[in-house]
Design a protein around this motif. Sequence first.
Motif, mmCIF file in Angstrom:
data_model
loop_
_atom_site.group_PDB
_atom_site.id
_atom_site.type_symbol
_atom_site.label_atom_id
_atom_site.label_comp_id
_atom_site.label_asym_id
_atom_site.label_seq_id
_atom_site.Cartn_x
_atom_site.Cartn_y
_atom_site.Cartn_z
ATOM 1 N N SER A 1 0.815 -1.081 0.056
ATOM 2 C CA SER A 1 -0.184 0.061 0.119
ATOM 3 C C SER A 1 0.668 1.349 0.007
ATOM 4 C CB SER A 1 -0.930 0.078 1.135
ATOM 5 O OG SER A 1 -0.098 0.085 2.413
ATOM 6 N N ASP A 2 0.360 2.308 -0.636
ATOM 7 C CA ASP A 2 0.984 3.589 -0.432
ATOM 8 C C ASP A 2 0.807 4.351 0.694
ATOM 9 O OD1 ASP A 2 -1.749 4.541 -0.979
ATOM 10 O OD2 ASP A 2 -1.410 5.120 -2.942
ATOM 11 N N ILE A 3 1.269 5.580 0.752
ATOM 12 C CA ILE A 3 0.829 6.233 1.839
ATOM 13 C C ILE A 3 -0.294 6.595 2.415
ATOM 14 C CG2 ILE A 3 1.150 8.710 0.823
ATOM 15 C CD1 ILE A 3 2.891 8.148 3.982
ATOM 16 N N LYS A 4 -1.287 6.525 1.557
ATOM 17 C CA LYS A 4 -2.827 6.663 1.769
ATOM 18 C C LYS A 4 -3.349 5.299 2.328
ATOM 19 C CE LYS A 4 -3.443 10.330 -1.586
ATOM 20 N NZ LYS A 4 -4.249 10.644 -3.026
ATOM 21 N N GLY A 5 -2.311 4.244 2.134
ATOM 22 C CA GLY A 5 -3.110 2.942 2.388
ATOM 23 C C GLY A 5 -3.869 2.137 1.413
ATOM 24 N N THR A 6 -3.729 2.503 0.149
ATOM 25 C CA THR A 6 -4.314 2.030 -1.087
ATOM 26 C C THR A 6 -3.395 1.272 -1.702
ATOM 27 O OG1 THR A 6 -4.220 3.947 -2.584
ATOM 28 C CG2 THR A 6 -6.017 3.918 -1.131
ATOM 29 N N THR B 1 -8.322 -0.460 0.364
ATOM 30 C CA THR B 1 -7.690 0.585 1.297
ATOM 31 C C THR B 1 -7.747 -0.157 2.617
ATOM 32 O OG1 THR B 1 -8.861 2.299 -0.225
ATOM 33 C CG2 THR B 1 -8.327 2.930 2.290
#
Length: 85
Positions: free
Chosen positions: A28-33, A83
């Motif tokens: 996941s990326d910094i946004k949690g996606t 997410t």
Amino acid sequence: MGYFSSIYADTELSHMARAVYMYLKDRSDIKGTCWPSIKNIGKDLHVSQSTVKRALNELEKAGYITRQHRYRENGSYTSNLYTIQ
């Protein structure tokens, strides 16, 4: 233990759901996606696509992830957007 403490403490989750959660969290990326395909998750974890689908359903039902179905411009299906909650 960090962000995994709640998932380890949840005795209702299967070990495969935990493994898929860690897989998604790792990607996941910094946004949690993240948006890996079910096929790739299964291939990377050495399990069937059906097993991955069951684990994802379990995680979604327990509130650890949300998933958004995604489609291409031509209307065909592409990988879900996951997410981490």
